[in-house]
Design an enzyme around this catalytic site. Structure first.
Site, mmCIF file in Angstrom:
data_model
loop_
_atom_site.group_PDB
_atom_site.id
_atom_site.type_symbol
_atom_site.label_atom_id
_atom_site.label_comp_id
_atom_site.label_asym_id
_atom_site.label_seq_id
_atom_site.Cartn_x
_atom_site.Cartn_y
_atom_site.Cartn_z
ATOM 1 N N HIS A 200 -9.843 1.227 0.340
ATOM 2 C CA HIS A 200 -9.620 2.235 1.313
ATOM 3 C C HIS A 200 -10.979 2.082 2.123
ATOM 4 O O HIS A 200 -12.003 2.517 1.400
ATOM 5 C CB HIS A 200 -9.297 3.401 0.852
ATOM 6 C CG HIS A 200 -7.882 3.739 0.401
ATOM 7 N ND1 HIS A 200 -7.332 3.371 -0.686
ATOM 8 C CD2 HIS A 200 -6.860 4.394 1.086
ATOM 9 C CE1 HIS A 200 -5.971 3.692 -0.902
ATOM 10 N NE2 HIS A 200 -5.526 4.318 0.299
ATOM 11 N N GLU B 164 -10.803 3.888 7.524
ATOM 12 C CA GLU B 164 -9.985 5.106 7.887
ATOM 13 C C GLU B 164 -10.561 6.343 8.035
ATOM 14 O O GLU B 164 -10.503 6.869 9.176
ATOM 15 C CB GLU B 164 -8.954 5.205 6.584
ATOM 16 C CG GLU B 164 -7.854 6.305 6.599
ATOM 17 C CD GLU B 164 -7.103 6.488 5.679
ATOM 18 O OE1 GLU B 164 -7.630 6.372 4.509
ATOM 19 O OE2 GLU B 164 -5.963 7.184 5.438
ATOM 20 N N ASP C 197 1.872 9.179 -6.068
ATOM 21 C CA ASP C 197 2.079 10.676 -5.868
ATOM 22 C C ASP C 197 2.401 11.210 -4.521
ATOM 23 O O ASP C 197 2.547 12.357 -4.237
ATOM 24 C CB ASP C 197 0.691 11.338 -6.210
ATOM 25 C CG ASP C 197 -0.577 10.827 -5.758
ATOM 26 O OD1 ASP C 197 -0.684 9.840 -4.907
ATOM 27 O OD2 ASP C 197 -1.795 11.345 -6.032
ATOM 28 N N ASP D 245 1.955 3.849 2.853
ATOM 29 C CA ASP D 245 1.146 4.722 2.326
ATOM 30 C C ASP D 245 1.844 5.771 1.565
ATOM 31 O O ASP D 245 1.456 5.693 0.396
ATOM 32 C CB ASP D 245 0.329 5.384 3.525
ATOM 33 C CG ASP D 245 -1.173 5.709 3.125
ATOM 34 O OD1 ASP D 245 -1.662 5.180 1.939
ATOM 35 O OD2 ASP D 245 -1.841 6.103 3.797
ATOM 36 N N HIS E 34 1.243 4.920 -2.361
ATOM 37 C CA HIS E 34 0.843 5.933 -3.523
ATOM 38 C C HIS E 34 1.772 6.597 -4.285
ATOM 39 O O HIS E 34 2.626 7.283 -3.433
ATOM 40 C CB HIS E 34 -0.271 6.835 -3.043
ATOM 41 C CG HIS E 34 -1.174 6.333 -2.121
ATOM 42 N ND1 HIS E 34 -2.604 6.286 -2.758
ATOM 43 C CD2 HIS E 34 -1.722 5.794 -1.048
ATOM 44 C CE1 HIS E 34 -3.763 5.753 -2.199
ATOM 45 N NE2 HIS E 34 -3.001 5.449 -0.900
ATOM 46 N N GLY F 189 -9.333 8.130 -1.803
ATOM 47 C CA GLY F 189 -9.584 9.448 -1.826
ATOM 48 C C GLY F 189 -10.437 9.589 -0.367
ATOM 49 O O GLY F 189 -10.974 8.707 0.240
ATOM 50 N N HIS G 65 0.694 -1.204 0.079
ATOM 51 C CA HIS G 65 -0.049 -0.017 -0.008
ATOM 52 C C HIS G 65 1.012 1.216 0.028
ATOM 53 O O HIS G 65 1.355 1.627 0.957
ATOM 54 C CB HIS G 65 -0.957 -0.154 1.189
ATOM 55 C CG HIS G 65 -2.087 1.026 1.247
ATOM 56 N ND1 HIS G 65 -3.288 0.674 1.507
ATOM 57 C CD2 HIS G 65 -1.672 2.415 0.882
ATOM 58 C CE1 HIS G 65 -4.022 2.080 1.424
ATOM 59 N NE2 HIS G 65 -3.138 2.899 1.332
HETATM 60 ZN ZN LIG Z 1 -3.853 4.939 0.929
#
Ligand SMILES: [Zn+2]
Length: 363
Positions: A207, A210, A26, A288, A24, A180, A22
């Site tokens: 996701h 969270e 960006d 993450d 990302h 998101g 997991h």
């Molecule tokens: Zn994430």
């Protein structure tokens, strides 16, 4: 006693073979690369000084919500609109992971967020896959890409992205995800995208739990058919669902530092990681966002060891849970697992003596 001392040592945790399932794209650029790309592309960054830029990009204690945490991504995305830039970052993520002895990484991103310059979804996806390949050839780390739909963007777009994931099945894309802001954007709105994924026998994660409660996890599993859950931090609020997740061996992609920074927990001791682990849930440790969360995978393991008093047996099991949870075809996964099991046996045997190497559990 000796094993505890050794375990606290970052070198041991660094040398442990690991996954990062997991992460990302960006949120995981090198800081220097943000500056390089801005300069190369003539993109104006919102602040001039290095310190101010760091404050904007790296989430400190001041970051109080998931929404605030997500603001840093406006900056990183401003320099990630060209295929060459995206390719570079994908390669660097694999190189950085290799330094932490990650053997298998799944990098996720939403191509739709990289279209401000009018590039096509395919151009962006091809660039990411080429970058992952570049990194893989250089380091030997196995890679996969996960395409993310975005909760706050029109569900029809998620369907397009799901179709893209299907078209690239077996060609570098290993799964579909929904990312998101979770609150007010339920996963079930994107159910058509997940149907496309499931009907084409593609893996998916989501996701959930969270930015919202266990209802969100229930939707991810029962409406969307998620095979893994991104975070799942609030799963313990629904014991029945938690038992289901455990029984079905649905892996949780835990990201400790990120959960602290988005304000989900006040301190690490409040995180249910150990509670889930003790129940037998298949917990995995992940970064993450290495830039935005200022972390790496070794650090995540270190935090877990320090705050949840993990033993040598625990750490090895959690690393192996990561490999077991990989979105890889079974023969590849078994080959990787067998290698890692043998390697961790000798790593632990060398450090602590053969008698301390426990058998690997079947679950
Ligand atoms: Zn994430």
């Amino acid at each position: 006693m000796q094993s505890r001392m050794m375990l606290d040592h970052a070198d041991f945790l660094r040398s442990l073979p690991k996954t990062d399932l997991h992460i990302h794209l960006d949120g995981s650029m090198r800081f220097q690369t943000v500056k390089d790309l801005a300069k190369e592309q003539g993109v104006a960054l919102p602040v001039d000084s290095e310190n101010d830029l760091k404050k904007k990009l790296v989430c400190g204690d001041a970051c109080e919500s998931l929404e605030e945490y997500l603001e840093a991504f406006d900056i990183t995305l401003s320099v990630l609109q060209e295929p060459e830039a995206v390719r570079r970052v994908a390669r660097e993520i694999v190189e950085d992971a290799a330094k932490e002895n990650v053997r298998y990484i799944e990098v996720r991103f939403s191509p739709i967020l990289h279209q401000q310059h009018g590039r096509s979804l395919v151009e962006i996806l091809d660039a990411v896959l080429t970058g992952l390949d570049d990194g893989s050839r250089k380091t030997g780390v196995e890679t996969g890409a996960i395409i993310c739909g975005m909760r706050h963007i029109d569900p029809k777009v998620s369907v397009n992205l799901a179709e893209l994931a299907v078209a690239y099945k077996g060609k570098g894309v290993v799964a579909f995800d929904l990312a998101g802001a979770e609150k007010n954007y339920p996963a079930k709105d994107h159910v058509e995208a997940f149907y496309t994924i499931l009907n084409n026998n593609v893996n998916c994660t989501c996701h959930a739990g969270e930015g919202f409660g266990p209802q969100s996890i229930r939707q991810a599993i029962h409406y969307c058919g998620a095979h893994r859950i991104g975070h799942g931090t609030r799963l313990k609020e629904d014991p029945d669902l938690m038992a289901y997740v455990n029984d079905r061996r649905i892996p949780l992609e835990i990201c400790l530092t990120s959960n602290m920074q988005t304000g989900l927990i006040d301190k690490l001791e409040d995180h249910p990681f150990r509670f889930y682990y003790d129940l037998g849930i298949r917990v995995t440790l992940n970064t993450d966002n290495t830039l935005v969360s200022a972390t790496n995978i070794t650090r995540e393991y270190q935090l877990a060891v320090e705050h949840f008093h993990l033993s040598l047996v625990d750490v090895r099991r959690i690393a192996i849970y990561g490999f077991k949870s990989a979105f890889l075809p079974l023969p590849k996964k078994v080959a990787l697992l067998e290698r890692v099991v043998r390697e961790t046996e000798s790593l632990i045997g060398d450090a602590f003596g053969e008698e301390l190497v426990p058998p690997v559990d079947q679950y």
